[in-house]
Design an enzyme around this catalytic site. Structure first.
Site, PDB file in Angstrom:
ATOM      1  N   CYS A 293      14.619  10.727   5.153  1.00 19.57           N
ATOM      2  CA  CYS A 293      14.749  10.331   6.564  1.00 19.57           C
ATOM      3  C   CYS A 293      16.165  10.554   7.069  1.00 19.57           C
ATOM      4  CB  CYS A 293      14.319   8.888   6.737  1.00 19.57           C
ATOM      5  SG  CYS A 293      15.145   7.797   5.585  1.00 19.57           S
TER       6      CYS A 293
ATOM      7  N   LYS B 107       0.848  -1.195   0.000  1.00 15.74           N
ATOM      8  CA  LYS B 107       0.000   0.000   0.000  1.00 15.74           C
ATOM      9  C   LYS B 107       0.879   1.239   0.000  1.00 15.74           C
ATOM     10  CE  LYS B 107      -1.704   2.483   3.271  1.00 15.74           C
ATOM     11  NZ  LYS B 107      -1.461   3.809   2.653  1.00 15.74           N
TER      12      LYS B 107
ATOM     13  N   GLU C  73      11.847  15.761  13.812  1.00 14.67           N
ATOM     14  CA  GLU C  73      12.172  15.570  12.393  1.00 14.67           C
ATOM     15  C   GLU C  73      11.353  16.592  11.593  1.00 14.67           C
ATOM     16  OE1 GLU C  73      10.370  12.123  10.460  1.00 14.67           O
ATOM     17  OE2 GLU C  73      12.223  11.829   9.355  1.00 14.67           O
TER      18      GLU C  73
ATOM     19  N   GLU D 259      10.934   0.931   9.415  1.00 15.01           N
ATOM     20  CA  GLU D 259      11.914   1.957   9.010  1.00 15.01           C
ATOM     21  C   GLU D 259      11.242   3.290   9.283  1.00 15.01           C
ATOM     22  OE1 GLU D 259      14.882   2.118   7.828  1.00 15.01           O
ATOM     23  OE2 GLU D 259      15.301  -0.004   7.529  1.00 15.01           O
TER      24      GLU D 259
END
Ligand code: NAD
Length: 472
Positions: free
Chosen positions: A279, A172, A374, A245
């Site tokens: 990331c 997905k 982040e 992850e």
């Protein structure tokens, strides 16, 4: 836009709604994708379940050949994949063609080769008269859930090792970026048995329903920390294997002896690539006491000279991927700490599209929200440290542990820092450079899955001990 299931396009059976597909450079909605419901997931997992013994029983050499022909097909269709990816993400066309596509093809070829090279313990007599061997087997059906920052690349990091190891997949993509994963599924169907690779569109509810679905024996996710936590909690009911992850907030530790002529362009490149939506983006610069002022100035000049634009402009990066991300980046910069100062950028561009300029903020303190979070946008923060111990403490002070880099001409210091930094990757005098052969993954809140490398393929396998005694 419809799902791709069992080797064919598949109209959604019980969609829960639709998601508009936007061009982030213009804000124009140019398509819509279904939010797949339980019936669609049942169909996709049933197709993957039927295909699992077919694909899993092929020899590694046969699977390898099929994946090599997929790689060739992806390479042949690169122009179309680049065009669709750029429209759906706003990435510069040249960068997608030169930086991402060759890497994607290389990753498929790497795992095609790795399929034939699974290694393990030698068979032997570990009990008198008994012969033990270890079979490394596929898991069956794997559910995979991917983010919007690199739709084709993140999907490939997931499906290529899973298929190489003999599993079948239901993937997905993120709700805003299903276009290239769907195209890829159509392309792959010419080279794989039906049902080996299926793509269902949907949102987080679709993703959550995949995690609790009875068929997949593993769920592999690339996404935010919040998503990772939710997936792990939902998978506990199985229980099923998870591969996470998650986010990052890379420290970039620049010592006083660093070569700034080398460091500044490399840090700038790794900070603003893909508009900072990586990331491992080089987002959190920690600068030595003597180099700090010069570094802030040089990074600001480099940021100001970094062109931003639509896919066909001569730009280094494009817009943010979606309106929510623009709001998020803007909010984090606007709420910066009291001592923090915007030296460059810091305001959305006055044009249509979700554009945010390359930004440098100095005076950020390690405890500030901007340092701990982040950002996932083209924002570099700079903080001044006093010595190596403080640099290490600040570098390791966030919840994340994914990417990191050290900039110094002192070899001993570089090696020491590589040991002291709590991260899945430590780059020395470079940042965010990837190799298909090397593992990419994090620890702590950055998760614990490994993408790329033979380690990744092992995560999509299980070991089975076979012990035999044939003498009377
Ligand atoms: P996200 O977590 O919002 O979504 C990622 C995917 O998970 C989407 O497909 C989404 O629909 C799905 N999802 C969301 N909630 C879910 C749930 N409860 N159950 C199942 N599925 C769910 O992330 P995003 O905003 O699309 O991507 C950005 C994030 O991804 C950043 O945090 C970034 O650091 C991370 N990321 C990590 C890596 C890595 O290699 N570690 C690589 C790329 C991106």
């Amino acid at each position: 836009m419809v799902n791709f299931v069992g080797g064919a396009w598949s109209e959604p059976r019980d969609p829960l709604g639709t998601t508009p597909i936007l061009d982030p450079s213009t804000e124009e909605a140019y398509a819509e994708a279904p939010i797949s419901g339980p019936g669609d997931l049942d169909a996709a997992f049933a197709a993957a379940e039927v295909a699992a013994p077919v694909w899993g029983d092929l020899t590694p050499g046969q699977r390898s050949r099929a994946l090599l022909s997929v790689a060739d097909a992806v390479e042949r269709c690169a122009d179309q994949l680049v065009a669709e990816e750029c429209r759906n993400t706003g990435k510069p066309r040249r960068s997608m063609a030169v930086d991402e596509m060759p890497h994607i093809v290389d990753v498929i070829r790497f795992f095609a080769g790795a399929a034939r090279l699974l290694e393990g313990r030698s068979a032997g007599q570990y009990q008198q008269g008994h012969t033990s061997s270890v079979r490394r087997e596929s898991l069956g059906v794997v559910a995979q859930i991917t983010p919007w920052n690199y739709p084709l690349m993140m999907a490939t990091w997931k499906w290529a090792p899973a298929l190489a190891a003999g599993n079948t997949v239901v993937l997905k993509p993120a709700e805003t970026t299903p276009v290239t994963p769907l195209l890829l599924a159509e392309l792959m169907a010419e080279h794989l048995p039906p049902g080996v690779f299926n793509v269902v569109c949907g949102d987080r509810a679709t993703g959550a329903a995949m995690v609790t679905h009875p068929v997949p024996s593993m769920v592999s996710v690339t996404g935010s920390v919040a998503t990772g936590r939710a997936v792990m909690a939902d998978a506990a009911a199985g229980p099923k294997r998870v591969h996470l992850e998650l986010g990052g907030n890379a420290p970039v530790v620049v010592f006083d002896d660093a070569d700034l002529d080398v460091a500044v362009p490399r840090i700038t490149g790794a900070a603003y690539f893909n508009a900072g939506q990586s990331c491992t983006a080089a987002s959190r610069v920690l600068a030595g006491p003597r180099v700090h002022d010069h570094l802030v100035e040089a990074l600001s000049i480099a940021a100001a000279a970094t062109p931003v634009g639509a896919p066909d402009d001569d730009a280094y990066h494009g817009p943010l991927n979606n309106p929510d991300q623009l709001v998020r980046v803007r909010g984090l910069v606007d709420r910066r700490g009291v001592k923090a100062e915007v030296v460059e950028g810091g305001r959305p561009l006055d044009r249509p599209g979700y554009f945010y300029p390359p930004t440098v903020i100095s005076g950020v303190e390690p405890g500030d929200e901007l340092a701990r979070t982040e950002v996932f946008g083209p924002v570099v923060t700079v903080s001044r440290f006093s010595d190596e111990d403080e640099a290490v403490a600040w570098a390791n002070s966030t919840d994340y542990a994914l990417g990191s880099s050290v900039w110094t001409r002192d070899h001993a210091r570089a090696e020491r820092m590589a040991r002291r930094l709590d991260a899945g990757t430590v780059w020395i005098n470079c940042h965010s450079v990837l190799a298909a052969e090397m593992p990419h993954g994090g620890t702590r809140s950055s998760g614990f899955g490994t993408d790329l490398s033979a380690y990744s393929m092992e995560e999509y396998t299980r070991v089975k001990h076979v012990m035999a005694r044939f003498d009377p």
